[in-house]
Write a protein that holds these residues in place. Structure first.
Motif, PDB file in Angstrom:
ATOM      1  N   TYR A  81       4.662   6.800  -7.946  1.00  0.00           N
ATOM      2  CA  TYR A  81       3.542   7.278  -7.139  1.00  0.00           C
ATOM      3  C   TYR A  81       3.894   8.421  -6.180  1.00  0.00           C
TER       4      TYR A  81
ATOM      5  N   SER B   5      -8.224   2.647  -3.134  1.00  0.00           N
ATOM      6  CA  SER B   5      -9.262   2.956  -2.146  1.00  0.00           C
ATOM      7  C   SER B   5     -10.356   3.801  -2.786  1.00  0.00           C
TER       8      SER B   5
ATOM      9  N   LEU C  30      -7.028   7.847  -2.493  1.00  0.00           N
ATOM     10  CA  LEU C  30      -5.803   8.284  -1.814  1.00  0.00           C
ATOM     11  C   LEU C  30      -4.829   7.160  -1.480  1.00  0.00           C
ATOM     12  N   THR C  31      -5.267   5.917  -1.613  1.00  0.00           N
ATOM     13  CA  THR C  31      -4.388   4.786  -1.323  1.00  0.00           C
ATOM     14  C   THR C  31      -4.456   3.804  -2.482  1.00  0.00           C
TER      15      THR C  31
ATOM     16  N   ALA D  16       0.847  -1.193   0.000  1.00  0.00           N
ATOM     17  CA  ALA D  16       0.000   0.000   0.000  1.00  0.00           C
ATOM     18  C   ALA D  16       0.874   1.231   0.000  1.00  0.00           C
ATOM     19  N   PHE D  17       0.366   2.275  -0.605  1.00  0.00           N
ATOM     20  CA  PHE D  17       1.045   3.555  -0.568  1.00  0.00           C
ATOM     21  C   PHE D  17       0.003   4.658  -0.589  1.00  0.00           C
ATOM     22  N   THR D  18       0.186   5.609   0.308  1.00  0.00           N
ATOM     23  CA  THR D  18      -0.687   6.769   0.390  1.00  0.00           C
ATOM     24  C   THR D  18      -0.227   7.770  -0.656  1.00  0.00           C
ATOM     25  N   LEU D  19      -1.141   8.131  -1.520  1.00  0.00           N
ATOM     26  CA  LEU D  19      -0.800   9.009  -2.641  1.00  0.00           C
ATOM     27  C   LEU D  19      -0.783  10.472  -2.201  1.00  0.00           C
TER      28      LEU D  19
ATOM     29  N   PRO E  88      -5.366  12.514  -4.534  1.00  0.00           N
ATOM     30  CA  PRO E  88      -6.218  11.423  -5.001  1.00  0.00           C
ATOM     31  C   PRO E  88      -6.159  11.240  -6.515  1.00  0.00           C
TER      32      PRO E  88
ATOM     33  N   THR F  92       5.572   8.288  -3.312  1.00  0.00           N
ATOM     34  CA  THR F  92       5.436   7.914  -1.902  1.00  0.00           C
ATOM     35  C   THR F  92       6.126   6.577  -1.648  1.00  0.00           C
TER      36      THR F  92
ATOM     37  N   ASP G 181     -11.613   6.546  -1.880  1.00  0.00           N
ATOM     38  CA  ASP G 181     -11.329   7.987  -1.915  1.00  0.00           C
ATOM     39  C   ASP G 181     -10.178   8.339  -2.853  1.00  0.00           C
TER      40      ASP G 181
END
Length: 106
Positions: A78, A44, A48-49, A7-10, A13, A80, A46
């Motif tokens: 990405y 995700s 964002l992930t 997983a990576f938080t972008l 979005p 992140t 939203d």
């Protein structure tokens, strides 16, 4: 068998369509990888992930994928750092193939 969640938080979005385009551009990288049975790209709701759910033959084969080179690729693509989590998966139900797969009994 081993399941790996990445997983990576972008930084911002992305839409499903943007994710699909990005994922299709990287998908050939995973074809024919030793020990990789399947990869699911995930996004995700939203936007964002992003990440992946991988089914591997063994932990050693999975660890061979998640090198510093792979992490650098994710950072460049990405913006992140990824997280990588490993889980045992002794049984898999595959309704498409109509199979139940199990690790050999120890």
């Amino acid at each position: 068998m081993i399941i790996v969640f990445t997983a990576f938080t972008l930084p911002k979005p992305i839409t499903r369509e943007e994710a699909r385009s990005i994922f299709l551009s990287t998908a050939p990288t995973y074809r024919g990888v030793q020990g990789l049975y399947r990869k699911h790209y995930v996004l995700s709701q939203d936007g964002l992930t992003a990440g992946g759910v991988y089914l591997w033959n063994s932990r050693a084969e999975a660890e061979a994928m998640y090198t510093e080179s792979w992490r650098s690729f994710v950072r460049e693509k990405y913006g992140t750092d990824p997280t990588v989590s490993y889980f045992e998966s002794p049984v898999v139900v595959d309704n498409l193939a109509q199979q139940v797969l199990a690790d050999p009994a120890e």
